[in-house]
Motif scaffolding. Sequence first.
Motif, mmCIF file in Angstrom:
data_model
loop_
_atom_site.group_PDB
_atom_site.id
_atom_site.type_symbol
_atom_site.label_atom_id
_atom_site.label_comp_id
_atom_site.label_asym_id
_atom_site.label_seq_id
_atom_site.Cartn_x
_atom_site.Cartn_y
_atom_site.Cartn_z
ATOM 1 N N SER A 15 39.162 41.374 45.068
ATOM 2 C CA SER A 15 39.539 40.155 45.661
ATOM 3 C C SER A 15 39.620 39.144 44.688
ATOM 4 O O SER A 15 40.503 38.169 44.369
ATOM 5 N N ILE A 16 38.723 38.914 43.536
ATOM 6 C CA ILE A 16 38.692 37.794 42.514
ATOM 7 C C ILE A 16 39.902 38.344 41.833
ATOM 8 O O ILE A 16 40.660 37.415 41.442
ATOM 9 N N GLU A 17 40.132 39.552 41.457
ATOM 10 C CA GLU A 17 41.468 40.031 40.565
ATOM 11 C C GLU A 17 42.631 39.661 41.211
ATOM 12 O O GLU A 17 43.689 39.179 40.433
ATOM 13 N N LYS A 18 42.694 39.632 42.486
ATOM 14 C CA LYS A 18 43.813 39.386 43.374
ATOM 15 C C LYS A 18 44.009 37.787 43.295
ATOM 16 O O LYS A 18 45.047 37.411 43.011
ATOM 17 N N ASN B 32 47.646 35.298 39.939
ATOM 18 C CA ASN B 32 48.837 34.448 40.102
ATOM 19 C C ASN B 32 48.593 33.469 38.909
ATOM 20 O O ASN B 32 49.348 32.503 38.873
ATOM 21 N N ILE B 33 47.572 33.566 37.955
ATOM 22 C CA ILE B 33 47.239 32.315 37.110
ATOM 23 C C ILE B 33 47.840 32.730 35.846
ATOM 24 O O ILE B 33 47.502 34.354 35.520
ATOM 25 N N ILE C 62 43.773 31.508 32.439
ATOM 26 C CA ILE C 62 42.459 32.278 32.465
ATOM 27 C C ILE C 62 41.814 32.205 31.208
ATOM 28 O O ILE C 62 40.492 32.227 31.378
ATOM 29 N N ASN C 63 42.229 32.140 30.116
ATOM 30 C CA ASN C 63 41.473 32.063 28.994
ATOM 31 C C ASN C 63 40.780 30.530 28.909
ATOM 32 O O ASN C 63 39.546 30.504 28.188
ATOM 33 N N LYS C 64 41.523 29.671 29.387
ATOM 34 C CA LYS C 64 40.683 28.260 29.355
ATOM 35 C C LYS C 64 39.598 28.378 30.372
ATOM 36 O O LYS C 64 38.637 27.807 30.233
ATOM 37 N N VAL C 65 39.677 28.884 31.484
ATOM 38 C CA VAL C 65 38.603 29.219 32.633
ATOM 39 C C VAL C 65 37.439 29.927 31.617
ATOM 40 O O VAL C 65 36.418 29.314 31.703
ATOM 41 N N ILE C 66 37.725 31.074 31.206
ATOM 42 C CA ILE C 66 36.556 31.732 30.318
ATOM 43 C C ILE C 66 35.856 31.104 29.351
ATOM 44 O O ILE C 66 34.775 30.947 29.241
#
Length: 141
Positions: free
Chosen positions: A111-114, A118-119, A124-128
């Motif tokens: 669910s999270i992967e889904k 779209n990002i 994604i690297n910024k979030v991490i």
Amino acid sequence: MDKTYEIIVLFKEIKEAVKKTMVTSFKDVDITSSQWLVLGVLLKNGKMTMSKLSKYVGLSNSTVSGIVDRLERQGYVVRIRDEKDRRKVYVKVTDKFNEVAKKSHMSIEKSIEKKLKNISEEDINKVIEGLKILKKIFEEK
């Protein structure tokens, strides 16, 4: 808006969104949030005495006992008496619940992967990176 307040609000909103995803993933197994709390602690820590489990989840012994009763009826936990001191009762998750947890964990992950699909890789690297920074900040003494 004060940045500290904004961070606190974002934490709360993210926590609620993740909780909603988890509840959706566990809807088929009929587990309440209190039951999930107890099961999560047991999954993380292994078998525990009722009193230690109660302290860990911050609920009274009688409340946890009722939760464990229901989980035991569902086949998700078992009570085990200490062989040396029969007054001590341990609680541990069953293989049945371990299987449920694995399937639900995979469902949550998918669910999270889904949602992340779209990002952009850059975002994604910024979030991490942002999460790593926050983790470091909160781990400092």
